[in-house]
Design a protein around this motif. Structure first.
Motif, mmCIF file in Angstrom:
data_model
loop_
_atom_site.group_PDB
_atom_site.id
_atom_site.type_symbol
_atom_site.label_atom_id
_atom_site.label_comp_id
_atom_site.label_asym_id
_atom_site.label_seq_id
_atom_site.Cartn_x
_atom_site.Cartn_y
_atom_site.Cartn_z
ATOM 1 N N CYS A 444 0.846 -1.203 0.000
ATOM 2 C CA CYS A 444 0.000 0.000 0.000
ATOM 3 C C CYS A 444 0.880 1.251 0.000
ATOM 4 O O CYS A 444 2.075 1.191 0.252
ATOM 5 C CB CYS A 444 -0.927 0.003 1.220
ATOM 6 S SG CYS A 444 -2.064 -1.405 1.262
ATOM 7 N N ARG A 445 0.253 2.375 -0.263
ATOM 8 C CA ARG A 445 0.983 3.652 -0.325
ATOM 9 C C ARG A 445 0.461 4.579 0.776
ATOM 10 O O ARG A 445 -0.741 4.876 0.828
ATOM 11 C CB ARG A 445 0.787 4.290 -1.710
ATOM 12 C CG ARG A 445 1.579 5.564 -1.934
ATOM 13 C CD ARG A 445 1.241 6.151 -3.304
ATOM 14 N NE ARG A 445 2.008 7.348 -3.606
ATOM 15 C CZ ARG A 445 3.096 7.361 -4.359
ATOM 16 N NH1 ARG A 445 3.537 6.238 -4.896
ATOM 17 N NH2 ARG A 445 3.737 8.492 -4.598
ATOM 18 N N LYS A 468 4.332 13.376 1.406
ATOM 19 C CA LYS A 468 5.538 12.590 1.605
ATOM 20 C C LYS A 468 5.150 11.125 1.800
ATOM 21 O O LYS A 468 4.290 10.798 2.621
ATOM 22 C CB LYS A 468 6.315 13.083 2.823
ATOM 23 C CG LYS A 468 7.658 12.387 3.000
ATOM 24 C CD LYS A 468 8.506 13.073 4.063
ATOM 25 C CE LYS A 468 9.876 12.409 4.158
ATOM 26 N NZ LYS A 468 10.739 13.072 5.156
ATOM 27 N N ARG A 469 5.779 10.244 1.029
ATOM 28 C CA ARG A 469 5.454 8.833 1.088
ATOM 29 C C ARG A 469 6.246 8.157 2.203
ATOM 30 O O ARG A 469 7.437 8.430 2.381
ATOM 31 C CB ARG A 469 5.748 8.155 -0.245
ATOM 32 C CG ARG A 469 5.305 6.699 -0.295
ATOM 33 C CD ARG A 469 5.490 6.106 -1.667
ATOM 34 N NE ARG A 469 5.073 4.718 -1.686
ATOM 35 C CZ ARG A 469 5.145 3.917 -2.735
ATOM 36 N NH1 ARG A 469 5.625 4.397 -3.883
ATOM 37 N NH2 ARG A 469 4.741 2.661 -2.681
ATOM 38 N N ILE A 470 5.562 7.273 2.942
ATOM 39 C CA ILE A 470 6.191 6.523 4.023
ATOM 40 C C ILE A 470 6.056 5.042 3.723
ATOM 41 O O ILE A 470 4.975 4.569 3.358
ATOM 42 C CB ILE A 470 5.538 6.843 5.380
ATOM 43 C CG1 ILE A 470 5.713 8.326 5.715
ATOM 44 C CG2 ILE A 470 6.113 5.982 6.493
ATOM 45 C CD1 ILE A 470 5.051 8.728 7.006
ATOM 46 N N ALA A 471 7.121 4.300 3.877
ATOM 47 C CA ALA A 471 7.097 2.849 3.671
ATOM 48 C C ALA A 471 6.677 2.167 4.968
ATOM 49 O O ALA A 471 7.199 2.461 6.044
ATOM 50 C CB ALA A 471 8.466 2.354 3.227
ATOM 51 N N VAL A 472 5.709 1.259 4.871
ATOM 52 C CA VAL A 472 5.228 0.510 6.038
ATOM 53 C C VAL A 472 5.272 -0.973 5.686
ATOM 54 O O VAL A 472 4.725 -1.400 4.673
ATOM 55 C CB VAL A 472 3.786 0.911 6.403
ATOM 56 C CG1 VAL A 472 3.306 0.104 7.602
ATOM 57 C CG2 VAL A 472 3.711 2.409 6.692
ATOM 58 N N ASP A 473 5.925 -1.769 6.523
ATOM 59 C CA ASP A 473 6.022 -3.216 6.308
ATOM 60 C C ASP A 473 5.334 -3.898 7.482
ATOM 61 O O ASP A 473 5.868 -3.953 8.586
ATOM 62 C CB ASP A 473 7.487 -3.644 6.210
ATOM 63 C CG ASP A 473 7.646 -5.096 5.740
ATOM 64 O OD1 ASP A 473 6.662 -5.842 5.805
ATOM 65 O OD2 ASP A 473 8.751 -5.475 5.320
ATOM 66 N N LEU A 474 4.107 -4.398 7.236
ATOM 67 C CA LEU A 474 3.336 -4.996 8.318
ATOM 68 C C LEU A 474 2.496 -6.134 7.744
ATOM 69 O O LEU A 474 1.696 -5.942 6.831
ATOM 70 C CB LEU A 474 2.424 -3.943 8.972
ATOM 71 C CG LEU A 474 1.869 -4.236 10.363
ATOM 72 C CD1 LEU A 474 2.990 -4.443 11.371
ATOM 73 C CD2 LEU A 474 0.946 -3.112 10.819
ATOM 74 N N GLU A 475 2.707 -7.345 8.287
ATOM 75 C CA GLU A 475 1.996 -8.528 7.801
ATOM 76 C C GLU A 475 0.515 -8.474 8.171
ATOM 77 O O GLU A 475 0.119 -7.796 9.135
ATOM 78 C CB GLU A 475 2.629 -9.792 8.407
ATOM 79 C CG GLU A 475 4.033 -10.097 7.933
ATOM 80 C CD GLU A 475 4.060 -10.649 6.526
ATOM 81 O OE1 GLU A 475 2.999 -11.039 6.020
ATOM 82 O OE2 GLU A 475 5.158 -10.681 5.931
#
Length: 560
Positions: A444-445, A468-475
């Motif tokens: 997702c963005r 501002k784009r933020i990277a999120v890594d969540l299962e």
């Protein structure tokens, strides 16, 4: 019906159809003509003639599992001319996948029903979040390998399980259905629909972050199920019936067989409904399993049946005190009635908190998707909702977005933000949860903007920082932290926007967090907020109140 013997080949043919508004069968009238939906005379679904060769494939019934196991029953006519049947399975991935290839399976013709089976390696699975599908091209061949007939279906590989005292699982993942009941309806066309209207409805339902739809209270058009397959929705498909015992054994069995034969191959269909609110025929329950190669479970909406309690319109305290049927899966096929938008989103958050945390709850279906209003040119171009029987939608008759649309969209967002107030000590950190079933949030963005609004008397403008784009890594199913970069002087802004889009670029939701208290905003915007010089005078027929630059007169008789 086979009408071959009635045709005059090479000459003009005339087809006459007699339409009766009421059926000669009393049980059909009970199920369909006295039910809780609009009824019209005439034919409002496609009727057509189809020509096939003498040796042909009448239909197929497919069971394609998430592990790649494939089997299909191929129903044949004129099969004495045929020697074998084969199927070519071509992947139709939503996103390009390296190394995907066509799989060919074959079997010798053994009779009017021939079973073909095999395994597709590394099968791309179907889910509502990633609805991968396959084109299954069945070919009937003679002893020389010459083609006699070809029959195409679009299918999906997925496995549905209803685990007793546990939940509903699709591809090994326990699901919660965020669903809505949907009628086939449009103010201009009544119950006549089209592929374009089906796609419109599925997209609108998904825009509210729903992942499921219940067919209330009849099987839908084929193109609606095709849209659910391709765009991604779980479906409860329903044999008609409402509140009174409906179809008799003979007619009910005929219609059940036709529904399953037509809809069996849609990967979106995960459960069957036998009638609604007491409108089912219990004698038909075992027949679902006999007719369905996938052995999908059967519900009786509104009732406790089998492994599922599908109670309707439960009171909140009933839910809160865990009085729902013990150790049965809880799946209300109707809840939060949306009449005049008095329900639906208005009470959903309280219910959903309980339902989300209940390990035996498999979700639920809001009543209902859209207001069903008919355009009445005979009544001064008014909209007829049959009193208060039909204006109970989340959206209006032309899909106007009412308040509940936005409430449902936020409450059922697969990206969940823990509620909080922003204070001067805010450190840019939010507690979030991934409520997708299959999707990692890295797909997702997340876009963050700091916003300043125009003041009173100024042209309405919104000034915001570049997103501002933020990277999120969540299962899926996990909780985590979203950390923002804090701009200098961030308290000088009025609000914080966090916009999240899904893997396909569609807006999941935009959250707005005010950065100042109402008192601070009032102090900045109202120059006379500290004025305490108030005068009250009885002036003729009015009472006059004056304070600073404000003057208000109240009529002594009417209060105006």
């Amino acid at each position: 019906y086979d009408i071959s013997r009635l045709l005059k080949y090479g000459r003009k043919n005339e087809l006459q159809v007699l339409v009766k508004k009421h059926s000669d069968n009393a049980s059909v009238n009970e199920a369909e003509r006295t039910a809780d939906f609009w009824m019209f005379g005439g034919i409002f679904r496609p009727v057509y003639l189809e020509a096939k060769p003498n040796a042909n494939i009448e239909r197929v019934a497919v069971d394609a599992r998430a592990d790649g196991n494939f089997r299909a029953d191929v129903y044949l006519a004129g099969f004495n001319q045929a020697a074998s049947v084969q199927v070519k399975l071509t992947p139709l991935p939503v996103k390009p996948v390296d190394g995907t290839k066509e799989t060919v399976l074959s079997a010798a013709v053994t009779g009017a029903t021939t079973r073909i089976s095999g395994v597709v390696s590394e099968a791309l699975t179907w889910t509502p979040e990633l609805p991968n599908r396959y084109r299954a091209s069945f070919e009937l061949l003679d002893s020389k390998g010459e083609l006699l007939h070809r029959y195409n279906e679009i299918i999906g590989f997925r496995t549905v399980e209803v685990r007793e005292a546990d939940g509903v699982y699709v591809n090994g993942a326990r699901i919660k259905m965020k669903g809505v009941n949907r009628h086939t309806f449009h103010p201009k066309y009544g119950r006549t629909s089209s592929k374009a209207l089906s796609i419109r409805d599925v997209n609108t339902i998904k825009d509210m972050n729903m992942n499921a739809v219940r067919m209330s209270h009849y099987p839908p058009e084929k193109h609606f199920l095709a849209a659910c397959d391709s765009l991604g929705l779980f479906v409860l498909d329903e044999l008609t019936g409402w509140q009174k015992p409906s179809y008799d054994d003979t007619v009910g069995l005929k219609l059940l067989k036709e529904m399953i034969a037509r809809d069996v191959n849609h990967p979106s269909v995960i459960l069957w409904d036998n009638g609604n609110e007491g409108g089912g025929n219990y004698k038909l329950d075992d027949e679902f399993a006999r007719q369905d190669i996938q052995q999908r479970e059967v519900l009786h909406p509104w009732q406790q049946f089998g492994k599922i309690n599908a109670a309707h319109y439960i009171n909140y305290d009933y839910l809160a005190h865990d009085n729902s049927s013990r150790r049965k899966i809880f799946l209300p096929t109707e809840f939060i009635h949306g009449l005049y938008d008095g329900g639906a989103g208005a009470g959903l958050e309280d219910y959903w908190q309980k339902m989300w945390n209940d390990p035996l709850c498999a979700g639920g279906f809001i009543w209902v998707y859209a207001d069903e209003a008919v355009e009445r040119t005979d009544r001064s171009d008014s909209l007829d909702t049959d009193g208060n029987h039909a204006p109970d939608g989340i959206v209006g008759p032309y899909l106007e977005k009412e308040g509940s649309y936005y409430a449902v969209k936020e409450i059922w967002s697969p990206v969940f933000f823990e509620q909080r107030y922003i204070t001067p000590e805010f450190n840019g950190r939010f507690n979030i949860e991934n409520r997708f079933i299959y999707t990692n949030l890295r797909e997702c963005r997340f876009e963050v903007s700091w916003v300043k609004y125009s003041g009173p008397g100024q042209k309405t403008t919104i000034r915001e920082t570049p997103a501002k784009r933020i990277a999120v890594d969540l299962e899926p199913g996990r909780k985590g932290l979203l950390q923002l970069d804090m701009p200098s002087g961030w308290m000088n802004y009025d609000a914080l926007y966090i916009k999240v889009t899904d893997p396909y670029g569609k807006n999941i939701n935009t959250w707005t967090f005010p950065l100042k208290t109402p008192a601070l905003m009032a102090e900045a915007l109202l120059p006379h907020a500290s004025c305490k010089n108030i005068e009250l005078k009885g002036d003729g027929g009015s009472y006059v109140v004056k304070t600073c630059s404000l003057k208000i007169a109240f009529d002594k008789k009417t209060g105006i």
